[in-house]
Design a protein around this motif. Structure first.
Motif, PDB file in Angstrom:
ATOM      1  N   GLN A 197       0.830  -1.203   0.000  1.00 51.24           N
ATOM      2  CA  GLN A 197       0.000   0.000   0.000  1.00 51.24           C
ATOM      3  C   GLN A 197       0.868   1.258   0.000  1.00 51.24           C
ATOM      4  O   GLN A 197       0.632   2.184  -0.790  1.00 51.24           O
ATOM      5  N   LYS A 198       1.865   1.269   0.866  1.00 59.33           N
ATOM      6  CA  LYS A 198       2.710   2.455   0.972  1.00 59.33           C
ATOM      7  C   LYS A 198       3.575   2.622  -0.274  1.00 59.33           C
ATOM      8  O   LYS A 198       3.795   3.753  -0.739  1.00 59.33           O
TER       9      LYS A 198
ATOM     10  N   GLU B  61       1.551   4.091  -3.027  1.00 63.83           N
ATOM     11  CA  GLU B  61       1.330   5.511  -2.733  1.00 63.83           C
ATOM     12  C   GLU B  61       2.542   6.330  -3.140  1.00 63.83           C
ATOM     13  O   GLU B  61       2.415   7.412  -3.730  1.00 63.83           O
TER      14      GLU B  61
ATOM     15  N   ASN C 127       2.663   6.973  -6.724  1.00 61.83           N
ATOM     16  CA  ASN C 127       1.515   7.740  -7.208  1.00 61.83           C
ATOM     17  C   ASN C 127       0.563   6.875  -8.036  1.00 61.83           C
ATOM     18  O   ASN C 127      -0.047   7.346  -9.011  1.00 61.83           O
TER      19      ASN C 127
ATOM     20  N   PRO D 185      -2.862   4.824  -7.741  1.00 60.96           N
ATOM     21  CA  PRO D 185      -4.032   4.633  -6.862  1.00 60.96           C
ATOM     22  C   PRO D 185      -4.221   3.156  -6.519  1.00 60.96           C
ATOM     23  O   PRO D 185      -3.985   2.280  -7.354  1.00 60.96           O
TER      24      PRO D 185
END
Length: 332
Positions: free
Chosen positions: A26-27, A30, A33, A35
């Motif tokens: 998840q990180k 992120e 960039n 989604p």
């Protein structure tokens, strides 16, 4: 592009290295960039699968029918399934067939290390296999004096007392039997094992070991990231006695925390972590016992700075750039 990180039966693995790997994905996305979502009802272009439960296989097939790309993270091998839960050795060959079937349902397979990649390439896999670390969040796991003080205060450790810690499930493969034996042999040090496994799933010899009433042996159970960071920072040695790993996220966390490391000398770490250069290694309990004392009493040189350099190669930012390259090569 939007990525679905399929949660499925996440609750069953949330308190394991796989749960941590999912948080790192998840990180990483992120940082890239890109989604992401964990809601399968939302639209997506790529799905990440991290478990080998039947629902993940069904999700893979569903995604394929919709024309989506499937990235299967191969966290498990037959080799690290052995000596884990009750009956695991008996069903290990069937486990190998099952995970091979699951992994082949993806478009690409990602596994944490070159060692696990080599193992998987010995299976009947029909998809490209890439080696990519689960990564380490160096912004969170790092030396911190307040964390050290919290740990030592919570467990009422005197300034001169030495604490030896390990992290993992209550399974034989993780070296828990040796950990208990060493605690018995070294009453002058405090031994803490962080982690938990349902006692109904573990064999009798492991149950017997963890029920030992030793004044210097402690089983705090599963703790959250904050408390685990406190333990890394507040202890004097991370003792990792695992007999088999695909990577070992907790080892990366300990390295990032600049804690002295003593590990079992097993094939996965032969080339990655050099003995007496980045970490200390041992093979027998007698060797472990001697090195624990020498490290704790600082009779051996500190290797934490050298070990930290290995962490930087597995930082989430680096992992993100490598994942981006895999995406561009295979999924576009």
């Amino acid at each position: 592009m939007k990525v679905l990180i399929y949660s499925g039966l996440l609750k069953m693995v949330a308190k394991s290295g796989i749960g941590q790997a999912i948080r790192h994905q998840q990180k990483t996305l992120e940082m890239m960039n890109i989604p992401s979502t964990m809601n399968a009802r939302e639209s997506y272009d790529v799905v990440h699968l991290n478990t080998i439960f039947p629902d993940s296989l069904l999700m893979s097939r569903r995604a394929k029918r919709k024309g989506k790309k499937v990235v299967y993270y191969a966290h498990s091998t037959m080799e690290d399934f052995r000596n884990s839960f009750r009956g695991s050795n008996l069903v290990a060959p069937l486990f190998k067939l099952w995970i091979t079937y699951c992994y082949n349902s993806g478009d690409i397979i990602i596994t944490p290390t070159g060692y696990s990649k080599k193992l998987l390439e010995g299976y009947a896999l029909k998809r490209p296999v890439y080696s990519l670390s689960n990564g380490i969040d160096t912004e969170f796991f790092k030396p911190d004096e307040e964390s050290r003080l919290r740990f030592r205060s919570k467990y009422q450790l005197k300034p001169e007392e030495k604490a030896v810690i390990s992290v993992g499930h209550y399974i034989k493969r993780k070296g828990i039997l040796d950990f208990v034996a060493l605690a018995e042999q070294m009453p002058e040090y405090q031994f803490y094992w962080f982690g938990y496994t349902n006692l109904n799933l573990i064999p009798r010899e492991v149950k017997k070991a963890i029920s030992r009433q030793l004044p210097n042996l402690h089983f705090p159970g599963y703790v959250g990231r904050q408390e685990l960071r406190d333990a890394y920072c507040g202890s004097d040695l991370f003792l990792f006695l695992s007999h088999e790993e695909t990577e070992g996220i907790v080892l990366l966390e300990a390295l990032a925390s600049h804690i002295p490391i003593l590990i079992r000398d097993i094939p996965i770490y032969a080339e990655w972590l050099k003995a007496d250069e980045t970490v200390y290694k041992g093979r027998t309990n007698e060797e472990f016992r001697l090195k624990i004392a020498a490290i704790a009493e600082r009779r051996l040189p500190g290797l934490t700075e050298n070990g930290y350099q290995e962490v930087l190669d597995n930082d989430l930012k680096v992992v993100g750039s490598r994942l981006q390259a895999i995406y561009e090569q295979e999924l576009t």
